[in-house]
Scaffold this active site. Structure first.
Site, PDB file in Angstrom:
ATOM      1  CG  HIS A  71     -33.940   3.043 -23.928  1.00 15.53           C
ATOM      2  ND1 HIS A  71     -34.752   2.831 -22.831  1.00 15.53           N
ATOM      3  CD2 HIS A  71     -34.678   3.794 -24.788  1.00 15.53           C
ATOM      4  CE1 HIS A  71     -35.925   3.417 -23.017  1.00 15.53           C
ATOM      5  NE2 HIS A  71     -35.908   4.011 -24.190  1.00 15.53           N
ATOM      6  CG  ASP A  73     -32.755   3.417 -19.429  1.00 16.43           C
ATOM      7  OD1 ASP A  73     -32.711   3.158 -20.659  1.00 16.43           O
ATOM      8  OD2 ASP A  73     -32.786   4.585 -18.990  1.00 16.43           O
ATOM      9  CG  ASP A  98     -39.962   4.733 -23.528  1.00 15.93           C
ATOM     10  OD1 ASP A  98     -39.045   4.368 -24.288  1.00 15.93           O
ATOM     11  OD2 ASP A  98     -39.937   5.805 -22.912  1.00 15.93           O
ATOM     12  CD  GLU A 128     -33.982   7.217 -24.119  1.00 15.84           C
ATOM     13  OE1 GLU A 128     -34.367   8.049 -24.974  1.00 15.84           O
ATOM     14  OE2 GLU A 128     -34.721   6.815 -23.182  1.00 15.84           O
ATOM     15  CD  GLU A 129     -36.839   6.532 -20.702  1.00 19.74           C
ATOM     16  OE1 GLU A 129     -36.949   7.770 -20.841  1.00 19.74           O
ATOM     17  OE2 GLU A 129     -37.536   5.718 -21.325  1.00 19.74           O
ATOM     18  CD  GLU A 157     -37.004   5.458 -27.728  1.00 16.57           C
ATOM     19  OE1 GLU A 157     -38.120   5.250 -27.209  1.00 16.57           O
ATOM     20  OE2 GLU A 157     -36.017   5.841 -27.083  1.00 16.57           O
ATOM     21  CG  HIS A 331     -41.725   8.415 -19.522  1.00 17.02           C
ATOM     22  ND1 HIS A 331     -40.957   9.549 -19.702  1.00 17.02           N
ATOM     23  CD2 HIS A 331     -41.039   7.419 -20.142  1.00 17.02           C
ATOM     24  CE1 HIS A 331     -39.879   9.259 -20.400  1.00 17.02           C
ATOM     25  NE2 HIS A 331     -39.903   7.959 -20.684  1.00 17.02           N
TER      26      HIS A 331
END
Length: 355
Positions: A71, A73, A98, A128-129, A157, A331
């Site tokens: 992903h 994003d 990530d 995705e997030e 990932e 994150h």
């Protein structure tokens, strides 16, 4: 290449370039445009796009097709863009781990693997997030499943460069109680719904989660209260209460079986399903998966989370998680990735796809 993506950069420098193009969920257009432009310049790739998801495929007539997916994003930026490289070889910034390092590896392979031993599909997807309804891979599954066809998939990932097989399933339920509203000065006239939630918490505290072994990997489960809602004001006996419970379950169970297990724990209470997603079996017995694990050279582990490998599993495609970066940094304001880890991931994937 001006302001475009130079796929001749090494994977670490390319990671930094990707990080410096902010792509918070639902605002990925600029990065998707750059990825599409760069891939269309690579000979031998068919490139398709749906929204802000880009898919590139080879057509070499190989006996097997591998899907590499990631992903594009990130979570909201936390004063950690642009990227910076420190003296210890760590690249800092939002999305480094990530998962723009994984995306950089995908792009490098797409640009430089001219004669892979398998046909390859590269999937770069959006959103995705955030809530699953926006997930770009979900959209591709629904609209263009033929773009995702393959015999084996690797989701890049962050895993610390180890193979994480399958993933947990997850569901959330509300366990509800009801009572009778009254003035707190005359509480005996009411029936306190929050007090009636005490047995729910007691059952959670007493619950012993399973640890399930599948293909030699151990998936630990978890059943936890994550939210309690109830009450109206500081002088009102509440007449309703809801405890939101999250069940992270082993992929040996279907979503329906997992829900029945939860209903059994809370027998006698109203249990309302809020959402769920299936797990994915590790699929390590598949020849392509076995070859991949051997090429990586480290012992595989169970993925202790839900990831989009479940979407590939639902399509009948065995899938694993493998990518550079520490998932525990995802994150966070301190998100970073080691340059050496990014280069190692690219080299190991290259060896697997050319050996």
């Amino acid at each position: 290449m001006g302001n475009g993506l130079d796929l001749g950069m090494d994977a670490a420098r390319l990671t930094a370039r990707l990080v410096d193009v902010p792509s918070v969920s639902r605002d990925e257009r600029a990065l998707a445009d750059l990825i599409e432009e760069a891939l269309r310049a690579v000979p031998g790739l068919r490139v398709d796009r749906d929204g802000d998801a880009v898919v590139a495929r080879t057509a070499l007539g190989r006996a097997e097709r591998v899907v590499l997916a990631g992903h594009i994003d990130t979570v909201p930026v936390a004063d950690n863009v642009p990227s910076r490289l420190d003296g210890a070889g760590l690249l800092w910034g939002c999305g480094t781990s990530d998962m723009k390092a994984g995306v950089a590896v995908q792009l490098r392979l797409a640009a430089t693997l001219t004669a892979p031993n398998r046909d390859l599909t590269y999937v770069f997807y959006d959103a995705e997030e955030i809530a699953a309804e926006f997930n770009g891979l979900k959209r591709l599954v629904e609209r263009h499943p033929d773009w995702l066809a393959g015999d084996f998939a690797v989701l890049l990932e962050p895993t610390g460069n180890r193979v994480d097989g399958g993933c947990q399933g997850t569901l959330r339920v509300q366990v509800r109680t009801t009572g009778r509203r009254a003035h707190s000065a005359r509480s005996w006239l009411g029936d306190n719904a929050i007090h009636k939630a005490a047995p729910i918490l007691a059952r959670l505290a007493a619950y012993e989660p399973r640890r399930v072994e599948i293909d030699g990997l151990v998936y630990p489960e978890g059943l936890n209260a994550v939210l309690i809602e109830g009450g109206h004001a500081g002088n009102v006996i509440p007449d309703s209460c809801a405890v939101t419970v999250n069940y992270r379950f082993s992929p040996d169970q279907s979503e329906a079986e997992a829900l029945e297990r939860v209903r059994g724990v809370f027998d006698g209470f109203e249990v309302v399903l809020a959402d769920s997603a299936p797990g994915a079996l590790p699929g390590l017995s598949h020849p392509a998966a076995a070859a991949f694990v051997a090429a990586i050279g480290t012992a595989p582990a169970a993925k202790e989370a839900w990831t989009d490998v479940a979407r590939f599993s639902a399509l009948g495609i065995p899938a694993v998680n493998y990518g550079p970066g520490d998932p525990t940094l995802a994150h966070t304001r301190e998100e970073n990735v080691a340059v050496a880890a990014v280069l190692e991931a690219e080299e190991k994937l290259r060896r697997w796809l050319t050996g």
